[in-house]
Design a protein around this motif. Sequence first.
Motif, PDB file in Angstrom:
ATOM      1  N   VAL A  23      39.667  44.287  48.346  1.00 59.40           N
ATOM      2  CA  VAL A  23      40.370  44.063  47.081  1.00 59.40           C
ATOM      3  C   VAL A  23      41.201  42.786  47.162  1.00 59.40           C
ATOM      4  CG1 VAL A  23      42.163  44.971  45.556  1.00 59.40           C
ATOM      5  CG2 VAL A  23      40.392  46.492  46.423  1.00 59.40           C
ATOM      6  N   PHE A  24      41.877  42.593  48.283  1.00 57.28           N
ATOM      7  CA  PHE A  24      42.668  41.377  48.491  1.00 57.28           C
ATOM      8  C   PHE A  24      41.791  40.132  48.397  1.00 57.28           C
ATOM      9  CE2 PHE A  24      44.540  38.085  51.127  1.00 57.28           C
ATOM     10  CZ  PHE A  24      45.895  38.142  50.816  1.00 57.28           C
ATOM     11  N   LEU A  25      40.609  40.182  49.024  1.00 53.60           N
ATOM     12  CA  LEU A  25      39.727  39.017  49.067  1.00 53.60           C
ATOM     13  C   LEU A  25      39.062  38.734  47.722  1.00 53.60           C
ATOM     14  CD1 LEU A  25      37.988  39.585  52.527  1.00 53.60           C
ATOM     15  CD2 LEU A  25      39.872  38.048  51.988  1.00 53.60           C
ATOM     16  N   VAL A  26      38.883  39.753  46.900  1.00 55.86           N
ATOM     17  CA  VAL A  26      38.248  39.556  45.600  1.00 55.86           C
ATOM     18  C   VAL A  26      39.281  39.143  44.547  1.00 55.86           C
ATOM     19  CG1 VAL A  26      36.941  40.689  43.758  1.00 55.86           C
ATOM     20  CG2 VAL A  26      36.378  41.155  46.148  1.00 55.86           C
ATOM     21  N   VAL A  27      40.465  39.742  44.593  1.00 55.35           N
ATOM     22  CA  VAL A  27      41.491  39.437  43.590  1.00 55.35           C
ATOM     23  C   VAL A  27      42.050  38.035  43.796  1.00 55.35           C
ATOM     24  CG1 VAL A  27      43.819  40.054  42.786  1.00 55.35           C
ATOM     25  CG2 VAL A  27      42.115  41.836  43.183  1.00 55.35           C
ATOM     26  N   GLY A  28      42.331  37.649  45.046  1.00 57.28           N
ATOM     27  CA  GLY A  28      43.009  36.388  45.322  1.00 57.28           C
ATOM     28  C   GLY A  28      42.359  35.164  44.693  1.00 57.28           C
ATOM     29  N   PRO A  29      41.051  34.908  44.926  1.00 60.18           N
ATOM     30  CA  PRO A  29      40.436  33.720  44.324  1.00 60.18           C
ATOM     31  C   PRO A  29      40.239  33.816  42.817  1.00 60.18           C
ATOM     32  CG  PRO A  29      39.220  34.470  46.277  1.00 60.18           C
ATOM     33  CD  PRO A  29      40.177  35.556  45.919  1.00 60.18           C
ATOM     34  N   ALA A  30      40.375  35.026  42.252  1.00 64.62           N
ATOM     35  CA  ALA A  30      40.144  35.208  40.818  1.00 64.62           C
ATOM     36  C   ALA A  30      41.423  35.080  40.002  1.00 64.62           C
ATOM     37  CB  ALA A  30      39.489  36.567  40.557  1.00 64.62           C
ATOM     38  N   VAL A  31      42.532  35.587  40.534  1.00 64.86           N
ATOM     39  CA  VAL A  31      43.792  35.537  39.783  1.00 64.86           C
ATOM     40  C   VAL A  31      44.950  35.548  40.770  1.00 64.86           C
ATOM     41  CG1 VAL A  31      43.639  38.052  39.444  1.00 64.86           C
ATOM     42  CG2 VAL A  31      45.258  36.729  38.101  1.00 64.86           C
ATOM     43  N   ASP A  32      45.691  34.458  40.794  1.00 63.27           N
ATOM     44  CA  ASP A  32      46.925  34.383  41.565  1.00 63.27           C
ATOM     45  C   ASP A  32      47.892  33.478  40.816  1.00 63.27           C
ATOM     46  OD1 ASP A  32      46.358  31.668  42.245  1.00 63.27           O
ATOM     47  OD2 ASP A  32      45.204  32.319  43.981  1.00 63.27           O
ATOM     48  N   LEU A  33      49.081  33.320  41.357  1.00 58.70           N
ATOM     49  CA  LEU A  33      50.116  32.604  40.620  1.00 58.70           C
ATOM     50  C   LEU A  33      49.743  31.147  40.371  1.00 58.70           C
ATOM     51  CD1 LEU A  33      53.373  34.038  42.254  1.00 58.70           C
ATOM     52  CD2 LEU A  33      52.278  34.693  40.107  1.00 58.70           C
ATOM     53  N   LYS A  34      49.222  30.464  41.390  1.00 60.62           N
ATOM     54  CA  LYS A  34      48.873  29.054  41.198  1.00 60.62           C
ATOM     55  C   LYS A  34      47.690  28.904  40.257  1.00 60.62           C
ATOM     56  CE  LYS A  34      45.701  28.178  45.069  1.00 60.62           C
ATOM     57  NZ  LYS A  34      45.507  29.574  45.474  1.00 60.62           N
ATOM     58  N   LEU A  35      46.736  29.853  40.318  1.00 60.17           N
ATOM     59  CA  LEU A  35      45.566  29.776  39.456  1.00 60.17           C
ATOM     60  C   LEU A  35      45.948  30.025  37.999  1.00 60.17           C
ATOM     61  CD1 LEU A  35      42.558  29.307  39.418  1.00 60.17           C
ATOM     62  CD2 LEU A  35      42.200  31.733  39.858  1.00 60.17           C
ATOM     63  N   VAL A  36      46.835  30.968  37.763  1.00 63.81           N
ATOM     64  CA  VAL A  36      47.303  31.230  36.399  1.00 63.81           C
ATOM     65  C   VAL A  36      48.010  30.005  35.834  1.00 63.81           C
ATOM     66  CG1 VAL A  36      48.880  32.622  34.994  1.00 63.81           C
ATOM     67  CG2 VAL A  36      47.460  33.721  36.726  1.00 63.81           C
ATOM     68  N   PHE A  45      42.374  40.492  36.606  1.00 65.14           N
ATOM     69  CA  PHE A  45      42.998  41.325  37.635  1.00 65.14           C
ATOM     70  C   PHE A  45      42.377  42.722  37.656  1.00 65.14           C
ATOM     71  CE2 PHE A  45      46.480  44.167  39.022  1.00 65.14           C
ATOM     72  CZ  PHE A  45      46.740  43.627  40.263  1.00 65.14           C
ATOM     73  N   VAL A  46      42.223  43.322  36.486  1.00 69.26           N
ATOM     74  CA  VAL A  46      41.655  44.676  36.400  1.00 69.26           C
ATOM     75  C   VAL A  46      40.185  44.658  36.800  1.00 69.26           C
ATOM     76  CG1 VAL A  46      41.148  46.584  34.837  1.00 69.26           C
ATOM     77  CG2 VAL A  46      43.320  45.378  34.647  1.00 69.26           C
ATOM     78  N   VAL A  47      39.429  43.696  36.303  1.00 68.25           N
ATOM     79  CA  VAL A  47      37.999  43.635  36.600  1.00 68.25           C
ATOM     80  C   VAL A  47      37.769  43.377  38.087  1.00 68.25           C
ATOM     81  CG1 VAL A  47      35.895  42.288  36.200  1.00 68.25           C
ATOM     82  CG2 VAL A  47      37.348  42.929  34.282  1.00 68.25           C
ATOM     83  N   ALA A  48      38.573  42.525  38.707  1.00 69.08           N
ATOM     84  CA  ALA A  48      38.408  42.231  40.132  1.00 69.08           C
ATOM     85  C   ALA A  48      38.670  43.467  40.988  1.00 69.08           C
ATOM     86  CB  ALA A  48      39.341  41.089  40.538  1.00 69.08           C
ATOM     87  N   ILE A  49      39.725  44.209  40.674  1.00 69.68           N
ATOM     88  CA  ILE A  49      40.005  45.439  41.427  1.00 69.68           C
ATOM     89  C   ILE A  49      38.866  46.435  41.255  1.00 69.68           C
ATOM     90  CG2 ILE A  49      41.534  47.438  41.594  1.00 69.68           C
ATOM     91  CD1 ILE A  49      43.849  45.634  40.882  1.00 69.68           C
ATOM     92  N   THR A  50      38.400  46.611  40.023  1.00 70.17           N
ATOM     93  CA  THR A  50      37.322  47.566  39.763  1.00 70.17           C
ATOM     94  C   THR A  50      36.043  47.165  40.499  1.00 70.17           C
ATOM     95  OG1 THR A  50      38.259  48.002  37.565  1.00 70.17           O
ATOM     96  CG2 THR A  50      35.992  48.687  37.947  1.00 70.17           C
ATOM     97  N   SER A  51      35.699  45.893  40.450  1.00 69.31           N
ATOM     98  CA  SER A  51      34.493  45.433  41.135  1.00 69.31           C
ATOM     99  C   SER A  51      34.583  45.646  42.641  1.00 69.31           C
ATOM    100  CB  SER A  51      34.262  43.942  40.826  1.00 69.31           C
ATOM    101  OG  SER A  51      34.107  43.731  39.442  1.00 69.31           O
ATOM    102  N   ALA A  52      35.754  45.327  43.211  1.00 73.05           N
ATOM    103  CA  ALA A  52      35.928  45.503  44.658  1.00 73.05           C
ATOM    104  C   ALA A  52      35.832  46.973  45.047  1.00 73.05           C
ATOM    105  CB  ALA A  52      37.276  44.916  45.083  1.00 73.05           C
TER     106      ALA A  52
END
Length: 336
Positions: free
Chosen positions: A285-298, A318-325
């Motif tokens: 989950v950490f590896l999928v969420v990080g490149p998809a949505v983080d503070l610098k990316l937002v 954020f929701v889709v990344a967690i669900t996919s992971a």
Amino acid sequence: MTEIATEPRRVRPRRTVTSVEVLCALLVVAVVFQRPLGDLLDFPALRTGATVFLAVCVQAMPFLVLGVLVSGLIAAFVPPGALRRLLPGRTAAAVPVAGVAGLALPGCECASVPVARRLVQQGVAPAAALSFLLAAPAVNPVVLVATAVAFPGQPRMVLARFIASLLTACAMGWLWSRFGRPEWLAERALRRVEAQHGGGSRWVVFAESARHDLVEAGGFLVLGGLTSAVFNVAVPTGWLESLGGHLVLGVLVLAVLAVVLALCSEADAFVVASMPGLPLIPKLVFLVVGPAVDLKLVAMQSGAFGRRFAARFAPATFVVAITSALVVGALLLGGA
């Protein structure tokens, strides 16, 4: 009287110390003065923290450098219109093709945002451009190889990250094509065209792109290494083990941590792999969420596409990344 022309005095730009130079200096000092520093700071907690910091930075640095070099070459020598010509005409079919095309951009999130904006400005469907934006920093070969090195003997972790990240990118592209509205995109993202480099040397463009990405990513690598070191020292192993026993809590904590830390995608695997006591699914989950949505990316998405876009796109991602992971992790990693 004859006027004497005076040449304006040139003001030399002030030399600033970048995060990459700080990182290199810290590594050199730590290696050269390892024994004196060890005698001076002879505390078990400090020794453990220094070991973790050096391990994370030394392991991640080659992949970080390789990523920014290849990214600079693409920025200088590959025209942005090349991807547009490869995409199918139908948006639904263009979304997964654009996601797979992310394999060709071995860079971090900092490189994918301006490329995605250029694609939108050149007429590529926003859904396909956004799919490329999310996939590029997560499924490229450099990130996958770095993940394999960080998780030795666990090839399913690499496969799970690839599938879950690509699924996240495609799902968000399809969701945008169904529910997204053009007015959510800022006018500058649709009208403004990036300045062309004209007669300038492509190697100058390459050097500037690589330097910019390395400076940006180097700071996040230092932050990640320090955070990982503090995490390993300050957080008791028993607490992590108890967190590992609660899958839902572990997933939520790692997902929020990925957003807050805002690590470079070439280095995040080394950081999360050094966290003891956690099962593989929260780490995925950490590896999928990080490149998809983080503070610098937002922040970068807000600057490139507008605040209205970022306010809607980031929470949904954020929701889709967690669900996919979680789905991919349950299928490939099981109870690991």
